[in-house]
Design a protein around this motif. Structure first.
Motif, mmCIF file in Angstrom:
data_model
loop_
_atom_site.group_PDB
_atom_site.id
_atom_site.type_symbol
_atom_site.label_atom_id
_atom_site.label_comp_id
_atom_site.label_asym_id
_atom_site.label_seq_id
_atom_site.Cartn_x
_atom_site.Cartn_y
_atom_site.Cartn_z
ATOM 1 N N ARG A 190 0.903 -1.045 0.192
ATOM 2 C CA ARG A 190 0.007 -0.151 -0.043
ATOM 3 C C ARG A 190 0.932 1.366 0.151
ATOM 4 O O ARG A 190 1.626 1.466 0.791
ATOM 5 C CB ARG A 190 -1.070 -0.048 1.307
ATOM 6 N N VAL A 222 -1.662 6.977 1.922
ATOM 7 C CA VAL A 222 -3.196 7.539 1.728
ATOM 8 C C VAL A 222 -2.997 8.907 0.916
ATOM 9 O O VAL A 222 -3.806 8.915 0.148
ATOM 10 C CB VAL A 222 -3.901 7.846 3.050
ATOM 11 N N HIS A 244 -2.760 8.622 -3.269
ATOM 12 C CA HIS A 244 -4.166 8.188 -3.746
ATOM 13 C C HIS A 244 -5.093 9.231 -3.518
ATOM 14 O O HIS A 244 -5.855 9.675 -4.428
ATOM 15 C CB HIS A 244 -4.573 7.033 -3.325
ATOM 16 N N ARG A 246 -7.541 2.672 0.878
ATOM 17 C CA ARG A 246 -5.994 2.651 1.574
ATOM 18 C C ARG A 246 -6.051 2.502 2.760
ATOM 19 O O ARG A 246 -4.781 2.573 3.451
ATOM 20 C CB ARG A 246 -5.532 4.027 1.017
#
Length: 147
Positions: free
Chosen positions: A22, A25, A28, A142
């Motif tokens: 990932r 945050v 994205h 996320r």
């Protein structure tokens, strides 16, 4: 007498853990904010061309560029909220989604109280919903379910 048979095996790297692959945050979130800004601006321009005035009871109209600016600013506020929740909250994803839904609902209040005609208010509410439908899932996806 016993025999041992060795079966050749291939060692493959283990799949990365969900948290390892990932990205942060905010990356994205910023991308989603830009997409939401462009989308709401295009939809507002289409609505304006179709006759929606976006004028309030005083006659002041929302400029088309205002849709891009405000969508970007408030989407980035959401990105900040998500980033803080990712670090501080025990259940970041559900907490963020509940907060985002509540804030989206609150964003309808000016549309309903500033004296917009029914068509303008309905279009503004739709645009808020479209922006949230783009940004919230991108951010929630996320975030971890639990920390």
């Amino acid at each position: 007498m016993s025999t041992t048979i060795q079966v050749p095996t291939r060692i493959t790297p283990s799949a990365p853990t969900p948290t390892a692959e990932r990205q942060p945050v905010w990356k994205h979130g910023v991308a989603a904010a830009v997409v939401a800004s462009v989308t709401t601006t295009v939809l507002a321009a289409v609505a304006s061309a179709a006759g929606v005035s976006f004028a309030d009871s005083t006659g002041a109209s929302i400029p088309i560029a205002g849709f891009a600016q405000l969508t970007l600013v408030f989407s980035l506020v959401g990105v900040g909220i998500a980033a803080v929740m990712a670090r501080k909250v025990r259940r970041p994803r559900p907490t963020f989604v509940r907060t985002a839904v509540a804030l989206t609902a609150l964003s309808f209040v000016p549309d309903l109280t500033f004296g917009f005609d029914a068509g303008s208010a309905a279009t503004l509410i739709t645009l808020h919903t479209v922006a949230a439908a783009i940004v919230v899932p991108a951010l929630a996806g996320r975030l971890a379910r639990t920390r």
